[in-house]
Enzyme design. Structure first.
Site, PDB file in Angstrom:
ATOM      1  N   ASP A  13       2.156  -7.990  14.575  1.00  0.00           N
ATOM      2  CA  ASP A  13       2.633  -7.878  13.465  1.00  0.00           C
ATOM      3  C   ASP A  13       3.979  -8.398  13.341  1.00  0.00           C
ATOM      4  O   ASP A  13       3.737  -8.637  12.049  1.00  0.00           O
ATOM      5  CB  ASP A  13       3.147  -5.985  13.432  1.00  0.00           C
ATOM      6  CG  ASP A  13       1.306  -5.125  12.957  1.00  0.00           C
ATOM      7  OD1 ASP A  13       0.487  -6.028  12.264  1.00  0.00           O
ATOM      8  OD2 ASP A  13       1.571  -3.798  13.464  1.00  0.00           O
TER       9      ASP A  13
ATOM     10  N   GLU B 298      -9.991  -5.887  10.430  1.00  0.00           N
ATOM     11  CA  GLU B 298      -8.689  -6.088  10.254  1.00  0.00           C
ATOM     12  C   GLU B 298      -8.430  -6.438  12.033  1.00  0.00           C
ATOM     13  O   GLU B 298      -7.749  -8.040  12.039  1.00  0.00           O
ATOM     14  CB  GLU B 298      -7.979  -4.945   9.569  1.00  0.00           C
ATOM     15  CG  GLU B 298      -6.364  -6.319   9.177  1.00  0.00           C
ATOM     16  CD  GLU B 298      -5.603  -5.428   8.844  1.00  0.00           C
ATOM     17  OE1 GLU B 298      -4.612  -5.200   8.322  1.00  0.00           O
ATOM     18  OE2 GLU B 298      -5.852  -4.234   9.225  1.00  0.00           O
ATOM     19  N   HIS B 299      -8.149  -5.654  12.391  1.00  0.00           N
ATOM     20  CA  HIS B 299      -7.163  -6.263  13.968  1.00  0.00           C
ATOM     21  C   HIS B 299      -8.219  -5.532  15.257  1.00  0.00           C
ATOM     22  O   HIS B 299      -8.499  -4.116  14.835  1.00  0.00           O
ATOM     23  CB  HIS B 299      -6.038  -5.335  14.289  1.00  0.00           C
ATOM     24  CG  HIS B 299      -5.220  -5.351  12.800  1.00  0.00           C
ATOM     25  ND1 HIS B 299      -4.595  -4.483  12.119  1.00  0.00           N
ATOM     26  CD2 HIS B 299      -4.216  -6.354  13.240  1.00  0.00           C
ATOM     27  CE1 HIS B 299      -3.543  -4.915  11.519  1.00  0.00           C
ATOM     28  NE2 HIS B 299      -3.293  -6.276  12.069  1.00  0.00           N
TER      29      HIS B 299
ATOM     30  N   HIS C 244     -23.430 -38.077 -20.965  1.00  0.00           N
ATOM     31  CA  HIS C 244     -23.400 -38.378 -19.337  1.00  0.00           C
ATOM     32  C   HIS C 244     -23.865 -39.034 -19.263  1.00  0.00           C
ATOM     33  O   HIS C 244     -23.133 -40.298 -18.542  1.00  0.00           O
ATOM     34  CB  HIS C 244     -24.248 -37.668 -19.058  1.00  0.00           C
ATOM     35  CG  HIS C 244     -22.833 -35.835 -18.715  1.00  0.00           C
ATOM     36  ND1 HIS C 244     -22.567 -34.896 -20.074  1.00  0.00           N
ATOM     37  CD2 HIS C 244     -22.060 -35.328 -17.538  1.00  0.00           C
ATOM     38  CE1 HIS C 244     -21.774 -34.138 -19.229  1.00  0.00           C
ATOM     39  NE2 HIS C 244     -21.634 -34.286 -18.248  1.00  0.00           N
TER      40      HIS C 244
ATOM     41  N   GLN D 192      -1.670   2.107  14.498  1.00  0.00           N
ATOM     42  CA  GLN D 192      -2.655   1.930  13.405  1.00  0.00           C
ATOM     43  C   GLN D 192      -2.979   2.995  12.288  1.00  0.00           C
ATOM     44  O   GLN D 192      -2.476   3.088  11.209  1.00  0.00           O
ATOM     45  CB  GLN D 192      -3.913   1.056  12.783  1.00  0.00           C
ATOM     46  CG  GLN D 192      -3.588  -0.677  13.843  1.00  0.00           C
ATOM     47  CD  GLN D 192      -2.782  -1.353  13.212  1.00  0.00           C
ATOM     48  OE1 GLN D 192      -2.835  -1.537  12.436  1.00  0.00           O
ATOM     49  NE2 GLN D 192      -1.497  -1.741  13.811  1.00  0.00           N
TER      50      GLN D 192
ATOM     51  N   HIS E  13       0.484   4.277  10.238  1.00  0.00           N
ATOM     52  CA  HIS E  13       1.276   3.608   8.623  1.00  0.00           C
ATOM     53  C   HIS E  13       0.762   4.697   7.291  1.00  0.00           C
ATOM     54  O   HIS E  13       0.772   4.672   6.705  1.00  0.00           O
ATOM     55  CB  HIS E  13      -0.545   2.540   8.364  1.00  0.00           C
ATOM     56  CG  HIS E  13      -0.067   1.179   9.146  1.00  0.00           C
ATOM     57  ND1 HIS E  13       1.498   0.176   9.067  1.00  0.00           N
ATOM     58  CD2 HIS E  13      -0.078  -0.027  10.453  1.00  0.00           C
ATOM     59  CE1 HIS E  13       1.565  -0.138   9.777  1.00  0.00           C
ATOM     60  NE2 HIS E  13       0.570  -0.677  10.567  1.00  0.00           N
TER      61      HIS E  13
END
Length: 440
Positions: free
Chosen positions: A372, A338-339, A431, A270, A273
């Site tokens: 991924d 996230e992971h 109504h 990660q 990235h």
């Protein structure tokens, strides 16, 4: 510390101020640059006003192209198929296998998530239920430029196709006209209907508002740069969007039984990235954390993206000593990553204690990288602690639900009186009268 050592923050959950230190590690301000937001707003307004001409102008300027019309930037299906056919056999086989697994998972998801709707009939004949229908047209943004992401094509287009979306429109920037054949091949495999080689805020505007050449969509999904993110924020409401994604994250919970080289490389996966990505290890074994640090120091020089990894680990990474695995799970719920890798014996036991994570990878052989590309579940995941309330991209994101209400005459006698009473209580006489007119 030797010169080659990597400076990764070391924390201890037993120390005073740990929670504050952890919060500082997690702190990430999307820091929406006002200049970026203003630029995106200007581009969107221009696209909305001038359509094709504006999109063409910005695309030629930013991507250094010389197209004379936007129709030149739409790729024919034959070009997508040719890209697929020209791939090396091994690469093509891998892409097809990944697509097959992603499709199979999302087909199962469609069945299990109640995507077929339901109806039931009450004793008095009133019928209630829900109708599920796919979106008519979706737009998929695929990043281009510095990197190409065929996996992003698969993860965004395949669940849309499985959901039954009628038309999938993909946009992908091609700076200096350079097209990535693997991205085009992925579009062919995933069943993308139309592909335009445009990007940036202008592509988001074209998808949201429609132009003379690009059709308007109902929802835009897929990651992009800061201008794309700013544009997606601004067009939300005109169209749906998936999410505003932050930097990639991985949290590894390890009991000290996994090869430390494996864990170090998972942290790298990660961190490579970008410099803002986050990699964190939670472990109750101090000696093991030292071994992971040694692996990081030894393996980093072998990485092509060593500079990016080093900065990411130094600025946003952490190796955290915890009291035990129970506390590790508690901290994981606070982080809501996230992971999440649970690299431990009896990983399922610990997974049962985790409530907040975009995706969970259980056991030492479940590296995040497999998710991924080819495991099957979607890799478009909530970041920046939004896993507390958000889910991975899925078939359900490309469908909408309509309530079905078919009231019988007998049912209207009961429901009408209830509605009348409540409507009068709210001061909404029309109504009430609407319900009362159907009473015997």
């Amino acid at each position: 510390m030797p010169d080659s050592a990597i400076s990764i923050r070391r924390l201890d959950s037993t120390e005073a101020g740990f929670r504050e230190q952890l919060a500082a590690v997690l702190a990430f301000e999307a820091s929406e640059d006002e200049a970026i937001d203003r630029a995106a707003a200007t581009i969107l307004a221009d696209v909305k006003s001038r359509g094709d001409a504006a999109v063409l102008e910005y695309t030629n300027r930013f991507d250094k192209l010389a197209a004379s019309s936007l129709s030149e930037l739409e790729l024919p299906q034959a070009e997508l198929r040719a890209a697929l056919e020209q791939l090396a056999p091994g690469r093509r086989s891998a892409l097809q296998s990944a697509a097959d697994r992603v499709r199979s998972y999302h087909q199962r998801q469609k069945t299990e998530c109640g995507s077929d709707g339901f109806l039931y009939t009450e004793a008095d004949g009133t019928v209630l239920g829900q109708k599920v229908t796919p979106l008519d047209r979706v737009g998929i943004y695929v990043p281009g430029g510095k990197a190409a992401y065929p996996s992003s094509v698969l993860m965004n287009a395949i669940p849309a196709r499985v959901a039954g979306v009628h038309e999938i429109v993909m946009v992908v920037p091609t700076p200096q006209g350079i097209k990535n054949p693997l991205v085009l091949a992925a579009a062919a495999i995933a069943g993308v209907d139309r592909v335009f080689t445009i990007g940036g805020a202008q592509a988001v505007g074209a998808l949201a508002y429609g132009t003379q050449t690009v059709p308007p969509v109902d929802k835009i999904v897929g990651p992009g740069n800061a201008y794309v993110a700013a544009a997606k924020r601004r067009v939300f409401g005109t169209v749906g969007i998936d999410m505003i994604a932050g930097p990639s994250e991985i949290l590894v919970i390890c009991d000290g039984t996994t090869d430390p080289d494996w864990v170090a490389m998972d942290l790298f996966s990660q961190a490579e990235h970008d410099e803002l990505a986050q990699s964190i290890l939670l472990c109750p074994d101090a000696a093991y954390i030292d071994r992971v640090q040694a692996s990081v120091d030894r393996l980093l020089p072998t990485m092509p993206r060593a500079g990016v990894i080093r900065t990411s680990l130094a600025d946003r990474g952490a190796l955290i000593l915890v009291r035990d695995m129970d506390e590790a799970c508690e901290i994981a719920n606070f982080i809501a990553p996230e992971h999440l890798e649970i690299s431990a014996m009896d990983a399922g036991k610990w997974a049962a204690k985790v409530r907040h994570a975009g995706a969970m990878f259980l056991g030492r052989f479940s590296s995040e990288a497999l998710g991924d590309y080819c495991a099957g579940p979607n890799h478009v995941l909530p970041t920046s602690r939004t896993a507390r309330f958000s889910s991975p991209l899925g078939v359900y994101d490309f469908q909408k639900r309509s309530s079905i209400i078919q009231v019988s005459e007998a049912g209207a006698q009961v429901l009408g009186r209830i509605a009348s009473e409540l409507a009068h209580g709210e001061g909404l006489q029309a109504h009430a009268r609407s319900a009362e007119l159907r009473l015997k």
